[in-house]
Design a protein around this motif. Sequence first.
Motif, short mmCIF file in Angstrom:
data_model
loop_
_atom_site.label_atom_id
_atom_site.label_comp_id
_atom_site.label_asym_id
_atom_site.label_seq_id
_atom_site.Cartn_x
_atom_site.Cartn_y
_atom_site.Cartn_z
N UNK A 42 0.83 -1.20 0.00
CA UNK A 42 0.00 0.00 0.00
C UNK A 42 0.86 1.25 0.00
N UNK A 43 1.88 1.28 0.85
CA UNK A 43 2.78 2.44 0.92
C UNK A 43 3.49 2.65 -0.41
N UNK A 44 3.94 1.57 -1.03
CA UNK A 44 4.61 1.68 -2.33
C UNK A 44 3.66 2.21 -3.39
N UNK A 45 2.43 1.69 -3.40
CA UNK A 45 1.44 2.14 -4.38
C UNK A 45 1.15 3.63 -4.26
N UNK A 46 0.99 4.11 -3.04
CA UNK A 46 0.73 5.53 -2.82
C UNK A 46 1.97 6.35 -3.20
N UNK A 47 3.14 5.88 -2.82
CA UNK A 47 4.37 6.60 -3.16
C UNK A 47 4.53 6.74 -4.67
N UNK A 48 4.33 5.65 -5.40
CA UNK A 48 4.49 5.68 -6.86
C UNK A 48 3.52 6.68 -7.47
N UNK A 49 2.29 6.72 -6.96
CA UNK A 49 1.30 7.65 -7.49
C UNK A 49 1.65 9.10 -7.16
N UNK A 50 1.92 9.36 -5.89
CA UNK A 50 2.10 10.75 -5.45
C UNK A 50 3.46 11.32 -5.83
N UNK A 51 4.48 10.49 -5.92
CA UNK A 51 5.81 10.99 -6.28
C UNK A 51 6.04 10.98 -7.78
N UNK A 90 -3.41 9.37 -20.36
CA UNK A 90 -3.84 10.67 -19.86
C UNK A 90 -3.77 10.77 -18.34
N UNK A 91 -2.79 10.17 -17.73
CA UNK A 91 -2.66 10.15 -16.28
C UNK A 91 -1.95 11.41 -15.81
N UNK A 92 -2.73 12.45 -15.50
CA UNK A 92 -2.16 13.71 -15.04
C UNK A 92 -1.72 13.57 -13.59
N UNK A 97 -2.70 11.93 -7.84
CA UNK A 97 -3.01 12.25 -6.44
C UNK A 97 -4.36 11.67 -6.04
N UNK A 98 -5.32 11.76 -6.93
CA UNK A 98 -6.64 11.19 -6.66
C UNK A 98 -6.55 9.68 -6.49
N UNK A 99 -5.82 9.00 -7.38
CA UNK A 99 -5.65 7.55 -7.27
C UNK A 99 -4.98 7.17 -5.95
N UNK A 100 -3.97 7.92 -5.56
CA UNK A 100 -3.31 7.64 -4.28
C UNK A 100 -4.26 7.84 -3.11
#
Length: 120
Positions: A42-51, A90-92, A97-100
Amino acid sequence: MFYRLIADLILVLHVAFVAFALFGGLLVLRRPRVAWLHLPALAWGVFVQWADRICPLTPLENHFRVLGGEAGYTGRFIEHYLSMLLYPDNLTIELRYLLGAVLLAVNAVVYTRLILRKRA
């Protein structure tokens, strides 16, 4: 052929990892010890999205596709449809951030329920 198979297996692994990061909390409700695997995912998934990072599985898969003589995700179903889930064009950054946030929210509900159940 062998390299294409490896690339497809990496793609399937990638989809499974994304599904585990998103829905693994539901498995934790039945098997709380899985949390030790799920929370880092979960932490990795959020990191990849937000960073705005690229998961290492992506270049690894592309490497094997090139070795297999392919240029991209054209042709077979698994390459075309599943890769669109992981790598939309089209992943802005706002959508990332929304996905995370969705990833965190879904799992916050699950872990809150788990904690409340353990306290009861």
